[in-house]
Design a protein around this motif. Structure first.
Motif, PDB file in Angstrom:
ATOM      1  N   GLY A  42     -25.006   5.225  38.188  1.00 26.99           N
ATOM      2  CA  GLY A  42     -25.417   6.403  38.946  1.00 26.99           C
ATOM      3  C   GLY A  42     -25.494   6.202  40.449  1.00 26.99           C
ATOM      4  N   ARG A  45     -22.058   6.500  41.985  1.00 32.57           N
ATOM      5  CA  ARG A  45     -21.714   7.938  41.996  1.00 32.57           C
ATOM      6  C   ARG A  45     -22.414   8.626  43.171  1.00 32.57           C
ATOM      7  N   ARG A 127     -17.857   0.997  28.392  1.00 28.86           N
ATOM      8  CA  ARG A 127     -18.847   1.505  27.440  1.00 28.86           C
ATOM      9  C   ARG A 127     -19.653   2.670  28.020  1.00 28.86           C
ATOM     10  N   ARG A 128     -19.333   3.078  29.236  1.00 28.30           N
ATOM     11  CA  ARG A 128     -20.189   4.078  29.907  1.00 28.30           C
ATOM     12  C   ARG A 128     -19.831   5.505  29.524  1.00 28.30           C
ATOM     13  N   ASP A 129     -20.709   6.420  29.924  1.00 28.43           N
ATOM     14  CA  ASP A 129     -20.574   7.786  29.423  1.00 28.43           C
ATOM     15  C   ASP A 129     -19.470   8.611  30.080  1.00 28.43           C
ATOM     16  N   ASN A 133     -19.708   7.938  36.249  1.00 26.02           N
ATOM     17  CA  ASN A 133     -20.737   6.895  36.093  1.00 26.02           C
ATOM     18  C   ASN A 133     -20.114   5.547  35.760  1.00 26.02           C
ATOM     19  N   ASP A 173     -21.949   8.007  20.681  1.00 29.00           N
ATOM     20  CA  ASP A 173     -23.323   8.293  21.104  1.00 29.00           C
ATOM     21  C   ASP A 173     -23.411   9.760  21.519  1.00 29.00           C
ATOM     22  N   ARG A 176     -24.927  11.598  24.676  1.00 22.84           N
ATOM     23  CA  ARG A 176     -24.103  11.830  25.874  1.00 22.84           C
ATOM     24  C   ARG A 176     -23.829  13.319  26.078  1.00 22.84           C
ATOM     25  N   ARG A 179     -26.595  14.271  28.204  1.00 22.70           N
ATOM     26  CA  ARG A 179     -26.387  13.646  29.517  1.00 22.70           C
ATOM     27  C   ARG A 179     -25.342  14.427  30.313  1.00 22.70           C
ATOM     28  N   ARG A 182     -26.714  17.537  31.743  1.00 25.71           N
ATOM     29  CA  ARG A 182     -27.611  17.260  32.882  1.00 25.71           C
ATOM     30  C   ARG A 182     -26.818  17.024  34.162  1.00 25.71           C
ATOM     31  N   TYR A 183     -25.785  16.171  34.084  1.00 23.39           N
ATOM     32  CA  TYR A 183     -24.998  15.885  35.291  1.00 23.39           C
ATOM     33  C   TYR A 183     -24.270  17.140  35.759  1.00 23.39           C
ATOM     34  N   ARG A 186     -26.911  19.399  37.363  1.00 21.81           N
ATOM     35  CA  ARG A 186     -27.533  18.807  38.548  1.00 21.81           C
ATOM     36  C   ARG A 186     -26.557  18.778  39.726  1.00 21.81           C
TER      37      ARG A 186
HETATM   38  P1  ATP Z   1     -29.737   9.435  36.696  1.00 21.78           P
HETATM   39  O1  ATP Z   1     -29.285   9.802  38.054  1.00 21.78           O
HETATM   40  O2  ATP Z   1     -29.954  10.604  35.793  1.00 21.78           O
HETATM   41  O3  ATP Z   1     -30.828   8.402  36.648  1.00 21.78           O
HETATM   42  P2  ATP Z   1     -27.948   7.371  36.054  1.00 21.78           P
HETATM   43  O4  ATP Z   1     -26.460   7.569  36.123  1.00 21.78           O
HETATM   44  O5  ATP Z   1     -28.577   6.410  36.968  1.00 21.78           O
HETATM   45  O6  ATP Z   1     -28.475   8.803  36.119  1.00 21.78           O
HETATM   46  P3  ATP Z   1     -29.215   6.077  33.775  1.00 21.78           P
HETATM   47  O7  ATP Z   1     -29.677   6.814  32.587  1.00 21.78           O
HETATM   48  O8  ATP Z   1     -30.189   5.416  34.658  1.00 21.78           O
HETATM   49  O9  ATP Z   1     -28.292   7.065  34.549  1.00 21.78           O
HETATM   50  O10 ATP Z   1     -28.148   5.017  33.277  1.00 21.78           O
HETATM   51  C1  ATP Z   1     -27.489   4.158  34.190  1.00 21.78           C
HETATM   52  C2  ATP Z   1     -26.013   4.082  33.845  1.00 21.78           C
HETATM   53  O11 ATP Z   1     -25.864   3.557  32.525  1.00 21.78           O
HETATM   54  C3  ATP Z   1     -25.274   5.418  33.844  1.00 21.78           C
HETATM   55  O12 ATP Z   1     -24.791   5.750  35.110  1.00 21.78           O
HETATM   56  C4  ATP Z   1     -24.170   5.161  32.862  1.00 21.78           C
HETATM   57  O13 ATP Z   1     -23.124   4.460  33.481  1.00 21.78           O
HETATM   58  C5  ATP Z   1     -24.789   4.230  31.868  1.00 21.78           C
HETATM   59  N1  ATP Z   1     -25.348   4.921  30.692  1.00 21.78           N
HETATM   60  C6  ATP Z   1     -26.618   5.332  30.503  1.00 21.78           C
HETATM   61  N2  ATP Z   1     -26.767   5.919  29.308  1.00 21.78           N
HETATM   62  C7  ATP Z   1     -25.576   5.889  28.721  1.00 21.78           C
HETATM   63  C8  ATP Z   1     -25.070   6.322  27.458  1.00 21.78           C
HETATM   64  N3  ATP Z   1     -25.850   6.949  26.587  1.00 21.78           N
HETATM   65  N4  ATP Z   1     -23.773   6.088  27.199  1.00 21.78           N
HETATM   66  C9  ATP Z   1     -22.991   5.452  28.072  1.00 21.78           C
HETATM   67  N5  ATP Z   1     -23.374   5.034  29.273  1.00 21.78           N
HETATM   68  C10 ATP Z   1     -24.651   5.240  29.605  1.00 21.78           C
END
Ligand code: ATP
Length: 422
Positions: A42, A45, A127-129, A133, A173, A176, A179, A182-183, A186
Protein backbone atom coordinates in the motif's frame (compact mmCIF):
# COMPACT_ATOMS: atom_id res chain seq x y z
CA UNK A 1 11.19 -3.26 -21.41
CA UNK A 2 9.67 -0.31 -19.56
CA UNK A 3 12.04 2.39 -18.31
CA UNK A 4 13.34 2.21 -14.75
CA UNK A 5 11.43 4.40 -12.34
CA UNK A 6 13.08 5.65 -9.17
CA UNK A 7 10.97 6.77 -6.23
CA UNK A 8 13.81 7.98 -3.96
CA UNK A 9 12.66 11.59 -4.43
CA UNK A 10 9.04 10.74 -3.61
CA UNK A 11 10.15 8.88 -0.50
CA UNK A 12 12.09 11.92 0.74
CA UNK A 13 9.18 14.21 -0.02
CA UNK A 14 6.32 12.14 1.38
CA UNK A 15 7.71 10.30 4.38
CA UNK A 16 9.04 11.81 7.62
CA UNK A 17 12.84 12.18 7.69
CA UNK A 18 13.24 9.91 10.73
CA UNK A 19 11.39 7.12 9.03
CA UNK A 20 13.37 7.53 5.82
CA UNK A 21 16.58 7.39 7.88
CA UNK A 22 15.46 4.18 9.55
CA UNK A 23 14.62 2.61 6.18
CA UNK A 24 17.98 3.57 4.72
CA UNK A 25 19.74 2.08 7.72
CA UNK A 26 17.67 -1.07 7.38
CA UNK A 27 18.67 -1.27 3.70
CA UNK A 28 22.36 -0.95 4.64
CA UNK A 29 22.15 -3.61 7.34
CA UNK A 30 20.38 -5.96 4.90
CA UNK A 31 23.03 -5.34 2.23
CA UNK A 32 25.72 -6.10 4.86
CA UNK A 33 24.18 -9.53 5.16
CA UNK A 34 23.96 -10.01 1.42
CA UNK A 35 20.20 -9.55 1.43
CA UNK A 36 17.93 -7.21 -0.49
CA UNK A 37 15.26 -5.14 1.22
CA UNK A 38 12.10 -3.63 -0.26
CA UNK A 39 9.25 -1.33 0.63
CA UNK A 40 6.06 -3.02 -0.56
CA UNK A 41 2.29 -2.88 -0.88
CA UNK A 42 0.00 0.00 0.00
CA UNK A 43 2.71 2.53 0.79
CA UNK A 44 4.23 2.15 -2.70
CA UNK A 45 0.79 2.61 -4.23
CA UNK A 46 0.28 5.72 -2.09
CA UNK A 47 3.74 7.11 -2.92
CA UNK A 48 2.72 7.00 -6.59
CA UNK A 49 -0.65 8.55 -5.80
CA UNK A 50 0.82 11.26 -3.57
CA UNK A 51 -1.28 10.09 -0.62
CA UNK A 52 0.02 10.06 2.95
CA UNK A 53 0.58 6.55 4.31
CA UNK A 54 2.83 5.90 7.30
CA UNK A 55 1.91 2.25 7.48
CA UNK A 56 5.19 0.81 6.23
CA UNK A 57 5.61 -2.78 5.09
CA UNK A 58 9.12 -3.99 4.32
CA UNK A 59 10.06 -7.29 2.75
CA UNK A 60 13.52 -8.83 2.88
CA UNK A 61 14.84 -11.56 0.63
CA UNK A 62 16.42 -13.35 3.56
CA UNK A 63 15.22 -13.53 7.11
CA UNK A 64 13.12 -10.72 8.58
CA UNK A 65 13.76 -11.73 12.20
CA UNK A 66 17.52 -11.89 11.74
CA UNK A 67 17.50 -8.47 10.05
CA UNK A 68 15.27 -6.96 12.75
CA UNK A 69 17.61 -8.23 15.49
CA UNK A 70 20.67 -6.73 13.76
CA UNK A 71 18.81 -3.45 13.33
CA UNK A 72 17.85 -3.32 16.99
CA UNK A 73 21.58 -3.49 17.74
CA UNK A 74 22.63 -0.61 15.43
CA UNK A 75 19.60 1.66 15.90
CA UNK A 76 17.68 2.56 19.02
CA UNK A 77 14.61 0.56 18.05
CA UNK A 78 12.39 -1.87 19.83
CA UNK A 79 11.56 -5.05 17.99
CA UNK A 80 8.87 -7.68 18.34
CA UNK A 81 9.21 -10.94 16.43
CA UNK A 82 6.76 -13.59 15.24
CA UNK A 83 8.95 -16.61 14.38
CA UNK A 84 5.99 -18.64 13.13
CA UNK A 85 5.28 -16.10 10.41
CA UNK A 86 8.92 -15.00 9.89
CA UNK A 87 7.89 -11.43 10.58
CA UNK A 88 9.04 -8.67 12.93
CA UNK A 89 7.90 -5.22 13.97
CA UNK A 90 10.40 -2.40 14.43
CA UNK A 91 9.32 0.48 16.62
CA UNK A 92 11.12 3.73 17.23
CA UNK A 93 9.58 6.84 18.74
CA UNK A 94 6.32 7.42 16.88
CA UNK A 95 6.77 4.99 14.02
CA UNK A 96 6.56 1.33 13.46
CA UNK A 97 7.55 -0.73 10.48
CA UNK A 98 6.40 -4.25 9.68
CA UNK A 99 9.15 -6.43 8.35
CA UNK A 100 8.37 -9.68 6.55
CA UNK A 101 10.38 -12.39 4.87
CA UNK A 102 9.76 -12.58 1.12
CA UNK A 103 7.44 -15.52 0.78
CA UNK A 104 5.09 -17.47 -1.35
CA UNK A 105 1.73 -18.63 -0.11
CA UNK A 106 0.13 -21.91 -1.09
CA UNK A 107 -3.58 -22.37 -0.60
CA UNK A 108 -4.52 -25.92 0.43
CA UNK A 109 -8.18 -25.20 -0.09
CA UNK A 110 -10.16 -22.09 -1.01
CA UNK A 111 -10.82 -19.74 1.90
CA UNK A 112 -8.24 -21.39 4.16
CA UNK A 113 -5.21 -19.54 5.50
CA UNK A 114 -2.22 -20.17 3.25
CA UNK A 115 0.88 -22.28 3.87
CA UNK A 116 3.92 -19.99 3.77
CA UNK A 117 7.34 -20.68 2.17
CA UNK A 118 10.38 -18.37 1.76
CA UNK A 119 10.83 -16.81 -1.69
CA UNK A 120 12.04 -13.84 -3.74
CA UNK A 121 10.42 -10.42 -4.08
CA UNK A 122 8.89 -11.36 -7.46
CA UNK A 123 7.28 -14.44 -5.95
CA UNK A 124 6.19 -12.39 -2.94
CA UNK A 125 4.46 -9.84 -5.17
CA UNK A 126 2.65 -12.60 -7.03
CA UNK A 127 0.65 -13.55 -3.93
CA UNK A 128 -0.80 -10.05 -3.57
CA UNK A 129 -4.34 -8.92 -4.19
CA UNK A 130 -4.29 -6.24 -6.89
CA UNK A 131 -1.76 -4.85 -9.35
CA UNK A 132 -1.73 -1.48 -7.57
CA UNK A 133 -0.68 -3.28 -4.37
CA UNK A 134 1.84 -5.56 -6.07
CA UNK A 135 4.70 -3.10 -6.46
CA UNK A 136 7.91 -2.76 -4.45
CA UNK A 137 10.68 -0.18 -4.03
CA UNK A 138 14.20 -1.41 -3.37
CA UNK A 139 15.81 0.02 -0.23
CA UNK A 140 19.26 -1.58 -0.47
CA UNK A 141 22.10 0.82 -1.42
CA UNK A 142 22.91 0.67 -5.11
CA UNK A 143 19.29 0.01 -6.07
CA UNK A 144 17.78 2.48 -3.57
CA UNK A 145 14.45 3.86 -4.82
CA UNK A 146 14.12 1.48 -7.82
CA UNK A 147 10.48 0.61 -8.51
CA UNK A 148 9.65 -3.03 -9.15
CA UNK A 149 6.35 -3.31 -10.98
CA UNK A 150 5.94 -6.73 -12.59
CA UNK A 151 2.15 -6.46 -13.05
CA UNK A 152 1.94 -2.93 -14.48
CA UNK A 153 0.49 -1.43 -11.33
CA UNK A 154 1.64 1.99 -12.51
CA UNK A 155 -0.52 1.72 -15.62
CA UNK A 156 -3.52 0.75 -13.53
CA UNK A 157 -2.88 3.67 -11.21
CA UNK A 158 -2.85 5.95 -14.25
CA UNK A 159 -6.05 4.37 -15.59
CA UNK A 160 -7.58 4.28 -12.10
CA UNK A 161 -8.28 0.54 -12.22
CA UNK A 162 -8.46 -2.24 -9.64
CA UNK A 163 -7.22 -5.43 -11.28
CA UNK A 164 -6.43 -8.87 -9.85
CA UNK A 165 -3.15 -10.56 -10.77
CA UNK A 166 -4.65 -13.83 -11.96
CA UNK A 167 -8.02 -15.36 -12.49
CA UNK A 168 -8.17 -17.54 -9.38
CA UNK A 169 -7.41 -14.62 -7.07
CA UNK A 170 -10.90 -14.44 -5.52
CA UNK A 171 -11.00 -18.23 -5.27
CA UNK A 172 -7.71 -18.27 -3.35
CA UNK A 173 -9.01 -15.62 -0.99
CA UNK A 174 -12.46 -14.17 -1.44
CA UNK A 175 -11.92 -11.52 1.27
CA UNK A 176 -10.18 -9.79 -1.64
CA UNK A 177 -13.67 -9.01 -2.92
CA UNK A 178 -14.22 -6.69 0.04
CA UNK A 179 -10.66 -5.35 -0.27
CA UNK A 180 -11.29 -4.54 -3.92
CA UNK A 181 -14.43 -2.58 -3.10
CA UNK A 182 -12.61 -0.65 -0.40
CA UNK A 183 -9.79 0.44 -2.72
CA UNK A 184 -12.20 1.19 -5.55
CA UNK A 185 -14.30 3.50 -3.41
CA UNK A 186 -11.46 5.02 -1.39
CA UNK A 187 -9.37 5.92 -4.42
CA UNK A 188 -12.28 6.62 -6.72
CA UNK A 189 -11.02 3.91 -9.08
CA UNK A 190 -13.05 1.36 -11.03
CA UNK A 191 -12.96 -2.44 -10.95
CA UNK A 192 -11.43 -3.44 -14.26
CA UNK A 193 -13.89 -5.35 -16.50
CA UNK A 194 -12.35 -8.83 -16.26
CA UNK A 195 -11.85 -8.39 -12.49
CA UNK A 196 -15.50 -7.44 -12.10
CA UNK A 197 -16.53 -10.56 -14.04
CA UNK A 198 -14.34 -12.74 -11.82
CA UNK A 199 -15.85 -11.10 -8.77
CA UNK A 200 -19.35 -11.92 -10.01
CA UNK A 201 -18.29 -15.44 -10.84
CA UNK A 202 -16.71 -16.05 -7.43
CA UNK A 203 -19.08 -14.12 -5.19
CA UNK A 204 -20.52 -17.30 -3.60
CA UNK A 205 -17.05 -18.09 -2.29
CA UNK A 206 -17.71 -15.45 0.35
CA UNK A 207 -19.90 -18.06 2.05
CA UNK A 208 -16.77 -20.12 2.78
CA UNK A 209 -15.07 -17.32 4.74
CA UNK A 210 -15.11 -17.60 8.53
CA UNK A 211 -17.12 -15.13 10.59
CA UNK A 212 -13.97 -13.63 12.10
CA UNK A 213 -12.37 -12.93 8.74
CA UNK A 214 -15.51 -11.51 7.18
CA UNK A 215 -16.13 -9.33 10.25
CA UNK A 216 -12.58 -8.03 9.97
CA UNK A 217 -13.25 -7.03 6.34
CA UNK A 218 -16.47 -5.28 7.31
CA UNK A 219 -14.69 -3.46 10.14
CA UNK A 220 -12.05 -2.26 7.69
CA UNK A 221 -14.79 -1.05 5.36
CA UNK A 222 -16.42 0.81 8.26
CA UNK A 223 -13.10 2.48 9.10
CA UNK A 224 -12.90 4.06 5.66
CA UNK A 225 -13.45 7.81 5.46
CA UNK A 226 -16.72 7.25 3.57
CA UNK A 227 -17.84 3.72 4.46
CA UNK A 228 -21.25 4.21 2.87
CA UNK A 229 -19.62 4.27 -0.56
CA UNK A 230 -18.17 0.81 0.00
CA UNK A 231 -21.49 -0.49 1.32
CA UNK A 232 -23.46 1.01 -1.55
CA UNK A 233 -21.15 -0.64 -4.05
CA UNK A 234 -21.25 -3.89 -2.06
CA UNK A 235 -25.05 -3.81 -2.24
CA UNK A 236 -24.99 -3.12 -5.98
CA UNK A 237 -22.75 -6.15 -6.61
CA UNK A 238 -24.59 -8.52 -4.27
CA UNK A 239 -21.67 -8.62 -1.83
CA UNK A 240 -23.58 -7.03 1.05
CA UNK A 241 -26.37 -9.61 0.73
CA UNK A 242 -23.72 -12.26 1.44
CA UNK A 243 -23.44 -10.85 4.98
CA UNK A 244 -27.20 -10.96 5.34
CA UNK A 245 -29.85 -10.83 2.61
CA UNK A 246 -31.81 -8.19 4.53
CA UNK A 247 -29.00 -5.58 4.51
CA UNK A 248 -29.38 -2.57 2.27
CA UNK A 249 -26.78 -0.11 1.01
CA UNK A 250 -29.24 2.46 -0.26
CA UNK A 251 -29.74 6.23 -0.09
CA UNK A 252 -31.23 5.94 3.42
CA UNK A 253 -27.98 4.39 4.65
CA UNK A 254 -25.86 6.97 2.83
CA UNK A 255 -27.85 9.76 4.47
CA UNK A 256 -27.63 8.22 7.96
CA UNK A 257 -23.87 7.68 7.72
CA UNK A 258 -23.44 11.32 6.73
CA UNK A 259 -25.56 12.38 9.69
CA UNK A 260 -23.46 10.15 11.95
CA UNK A 261 -20.36 12.07 10.83
CA UNK A 262 -22.08 15.38 11.46
CA UNK A 263 -22.88 14.20 15.00
CA UNK A 264 -19.28 13.19 15.71
CA UNK A 265 -16.07 13.65 13.68
CA UNK A 266 -15.11 10.01 13.70
CA UNK A 267 -18.16 7.88 14.50
CA UNK A 268 -17.24 4.57 16.14
CA UNK A 269 -17.53 1.61 13.75
CA UNK A 270 -20.19 0.22 16.13
CA UNK A 271 -22.47 3.14 15.26
CA UNK A 272 -22.10 2.50 11.55
CA UNK A 273 -22.75 -1.18 12.15
CA UNK A 274 -25.87 -0.43 14.22
CA UNK A 275 -27.19 1.80 11.42
CA UNK A 276 -26.41 -0.85 8.81
CA UNK A 277 -28.28 -3.47 10.85
CA UNK A 278 -31.05 -1.09 11.91
CA UNK A 279 -33.63 -2.20 9.38
CA UNK A 280 -33.24 -5.89 10.19
CA UNK A 281 -35.82 -7.40 12.51
CA UNK A 282 -34.72 -9.04 15.78
CA UNK A 283 -34.36 -12.51 14.28
CA UNK A 284 -32.37 -11.18 11.32
CA UNK A 285 -30.13 -9.14 13.63
CA UNK A 286 -29.38 -12.36 15.52
CA UNK A 287 -28.49 -14.06 12.24
CA UNK A 288 -26.07 -11.26 11.42
CA UNK A 289 -24.56 -11.40 14.91
CA UNK A 290 -23.79 -15.08 14.49
CA UNK A 291 -22.61 -14.82 10.86
CA UNK A 292 -20.10 -12.14 11.88
CA UNK A 293 -19.36 -13.78 15.22
CA UNK A 294 -19.69 -10.32 16.73
CA UNK A 295 -17.93 -9.84 20.05
CA UNK A 296 -20.22 -9.43 23.08
CA UNK A 297 -20.14 -5.65 23.21
CA UNK A 298 -20.98 -5.14 19.54
CA UNK A 299 -23.66 -7.82 19.67
CA UNK A 300 -25.17 -6.02 22.67
CA UNK A 301 -25.12 -2.74 20.76
CA UNK A 302 -27.16 -4.31 17.94
CA UNK A 303 -29.59 -5.91 20.41
CA UNK A 304 -29.98 -2.64 22.35
CA UNK A 305 -30.57 -0.72 19.12
CA UNK A 306 -33.24 -3.23 18.17
CA UNK A 307 -34.97 -3.16 21.59
CA UNK A 308 -34.96 0.62 21.66
CA UNK A 309 -36.95 0.81 18.42
CA UNK A 310 -39.98 -0.26 20.47
CA UNK A 311 -39.61 2.81 22.70
CA UNK A 312 -39.44 5.44 19.98
CA UNK A 313 -43.23 5.90 20.08
CA UNK A 314 -43.09 6.93 23.75
CA UNK A 315 -40.01 9.08 23.16
CA UNK A 316 -41.88 10.99 20.44
CA UNK A 317 -44.31 12.47 23.00
CA UNK A 318 -43.44 16.19 23.20
CA UNK A 319 -44.72 16.41 26.79
CA UNK A 320 -42.52 13.58 28.07
CA UNK A 321 -41.18 14.26 31.59
CA UNK A 322 -37.38 14.10 31.90
CA UNK A 323 -37.69 11.29 34.47
CA UNK A 324 -39.67 9.24 31.96
CA UNK A 325 -37.08 9.95 29.24
CA UNK A 326 -34.43 8.74 31.66
CA UNK A 327 -36.34 5.57 32.47
CA UNK A 328 -36.89 4.79 28.79
CA UNK A 329 -33.24 5.20 27.86
CA UNK A 330 -31.04 4.27 30.78
CA UNK A 331 -29.29 0.92 30.64
CA UNK A 332 -28.89 0.98 26.86
CA UNK A 333 -25.52 1.39 25.19
CA UNK A 334 -24.76 4.93 24.10
CA UNK A 335 -24.06 3.79 20.53
CA UNK A 336 -27.45 2.08 20.31
CA UNK A 337 -29.15 5.22 21.62
CA UNK A 338 -27.40 7.43 19.06
CA UNK A 339 -28.23 4.96 16.28
CA UNK A 340 -31.91 5.27 17.22
CA UNK A 341 -31.70 9.03 17.38
CA UNK A 342 -30.25 9.13 13.84
CA UNK A 343 -32.48 6.42 12.42
CA UNK A 344 -35.67 7.50 14.20
CA UNK A 345 -36.23 10.59 12.05
CA UNK A 346 -38.27 12.39 14.71
CA UNK A 347 -37.04 15.80 15.94
CA UNK A 348 -38.81 15.26 19.28
CA UNK A 349 -37.15 11.87 19.79
CA UNK A 350 -33.80 13.47 18.95
CA UNK A 351 -34.35 16.25 21.47
CA UNK A 352 -35.20 13.77 24.21
CA UNK A 353 -32.21 11.63 23.40
CA UNK A 354 -29.94 14.68 23.30
CA UNK A 355 -31.23 15.79 26.70
CA UNK A 356 -30.59 12.31 28.09
CA UNK A 357 -27.05 12.13 26.69
CA UNK A 358 -26.06 15.69 27.59
CA UNK A 359 -27.61 15.95 31.03
CA UNK A 360 -30.11 13.43 32.37
CA UNK A 361 -27.78 10.44 32.47
CA UNK A 362 -25.47 12.33 34.87
CA UNK A 363 -28.18 13.54 37.25
CA UNK A 364 -28.05 12.04 40.76
CA UNK A 365 -29.82 13.13 43.97
CA UNK A 366 -27.60 14.86 46.52
CA UNK A 367 -28.94 12.70 49.34
CA UNK A 368 -27.32 9.30 49.63
CA UNK A 369 -28.41 6.13 51.40
CA UNK A 370 -26.21 7.15 54.33
CA UNK A 371 -27.97 10.49 54.57
CA UNK A 372 -31.33 8.72 54.68
CA UNK A 373 -30.07 6.38 57.43
CA UNK A 374 -29.02 9.45 59.40
CA UNK A 375 -32.54 10.77 58.88
CA UNK A 376 -33.87 7.59 60.51
CA UNK A 377 -34.65 5.29 57.57
CA UNK A 378 -33.71 1.64 57.69
CA UNK A 379 -31.81 0.21 54.70
CA UNK A 380 -34.01 -1.94 52.46
CA UNK A 381 -36.50 -1.78 49.59
CA UNK A 382 -38.37 1.21 51.07
CA UNK A 383 -35.23 3.26 51.20
CA UNK A 384 -34.43 2.25 47.65
CA UNK A 385 -37.88 3.44 46.57
CA UNK A 386 -37.32 6.81 48.27
CA UNK A 387 -33.99 7.22 46.52
CA UNK A 388 -35.66 6.44 43.19
CA UNK A 389 -38.42 8.96 43.81
CA UNK A 390 -35.80 11.52 44.77
CA UNK A 391 -33.88 10.76 41.59
CA UNK A 392 -37.06 11.35 39.57
CA UNK A 393 -37.79 14.59 41.43
CA UNK A 394 -34.24 15.75 40.72
CA UNK A 395 -34.53 14.77 37.01
CA UNK A 396 -37.80 16.69 36.71
CA UNK A 397 -36.26 19.74 38.39
CA UNK A 398 -38.63 19.61 41.41
CA UNK A 399 -35.60 19.87 43.69
CA UNK A 400 -32.18 21.33 42.92
CA UNK A 401 -30.10 20.90 46.09
CA UNK A 402 -29.66 18.77 49.21
CA UNK A 403 -31.74 21.02 51.47
CA UNK A 404 -34.70 20.88 49.11
CA UNK A 405 -34.35 17.11 48.86
CA UNK A 406 -34.43 16.77 52.68
CA UNK A 407 -37.50 18.94 52.79
CA UNK A 408 -39.17 16.85 50.11
CA UNK A 409 -38.43 13.56 51.89
CA UNK A 410 -39.67 14.96 55.22
CA UNK A 411 -42.81 16.19 53.44
CA UNK A 412 -43.43 12.72 52.04
CA UNK A 413 -43.01 11.18 55.49
CA UNK A 414 -45.32 13.70 57.12
CA UNK A 415 -47.95 13.23 54.43
CA UNK A 416 -47.98 9.49 54.59
CA UNK A 417 -49.11 7.99 57.83
CA UNK A 418 -46.99 4.88 57.33
CA UNK A 419 -43.44 4.92 56.07
CA UNK A 420 -43.90 1.61 54.21
CA UNK A 421 -46.04 3.57 51.74
CA UNK A 422 -42.65 4.08 50.12
P1 ATP B 1 -4.56 0.05 3.48
O1 ATP B 1 -4.19 1.32 2.83
O2 ATP B 1 -6.02 -0.25 3.44
O3 ATP B 1 -3.91 -0.19 4.82
P2 ATP B 1 -2.65 -1.70 2.40
O4 ATP B 1 -2.48 -1.85 0.92
O5 ATP B 1 -1.55 -1.14 3.19
O6 ATP B 1 -3.99 -0.97 2.50
P3 ATP B 1 -2.79 -4.01 4.17
O7 ATP B 1 -4.06 -4.69 4.51
O8 ATP B 1 -2.04 -3.29 5.21
O9 ATP B 1 -3.12 -3.10 2.95
O10 ATP B 1 -1.86 -5.09 3.49
C1 ATP B 1 -0.57 -4.75 3.02
C2 ATP B 1 -0.33 -5.38 1.66
O11 ATP B 1 -0.42 -6.80 1.77
C3 ATP B 1 -1.34 -4.99 0.58
O12 ATP B 1 -0.97 -3.82 -0.09
C4 ATP B 1 -1.31 -6.19 -0.32
O13 ATP B 1 -0.20 -6.12 -1.18
C5 ATP B 1 -1.07 -7.33 0.62
N1 ATP B 1 -2.30 -7.99 1.06
C6 ATP B 1 -3.02 -7.75 2.18
N2 ATP B 1 -4.08 -8.55 2.26
C7 ATP B 1 -4.06 -9.33 1.18
C8 ATP B 1 -4.88 -10.38 0.68
N3 ATP B 1 -5.98 -10.76 1.33
N4 ATP B 1 -4.51 -10.96 -0.47
C9 ATP B 1 -3.41 -10.59 -1.12
N5 ATP B 1 -2.60 -9.61 -0.74
C10 ATP B 1 -2.91 -8.98 0.40
Amino acid sequence: MSETVNLAGQIEKQLPAGLVGLMRQAGEVAAGQGQRLYLVGGVVRDLLLGRTNLDLDLVVEGDAIDLAQKLAGTTRSKITTHPRFHTAKIQREKWSIDLATARTEIYDRPGALPVVQPGTIDIDLLRRDFTINAMAVELTPGGYGRLIDPYKGQDDIKDMLIRVLHESSFIDDSTRIWRGLRYEQRLNFRLETATLKLMNRDIDRLDTISGDRIRHELELALKEEFPERVLRRAAELGVLAKLHPGLKGDSWLVEKFKQARMASDTPPPGLYLALLAYRLNSAEAEELISRLRLPKLLAQTLRDADNLKGKLGSLADPGLAPSRTYNLLHGYSQTAIIANSLAGDSPVVRQHIQLFLDRLRYVRPALTGNDLIKMGFAPGPRMKAILERLHEARLDGKVTDKKEEEKLVKGWVAKESRIDKF
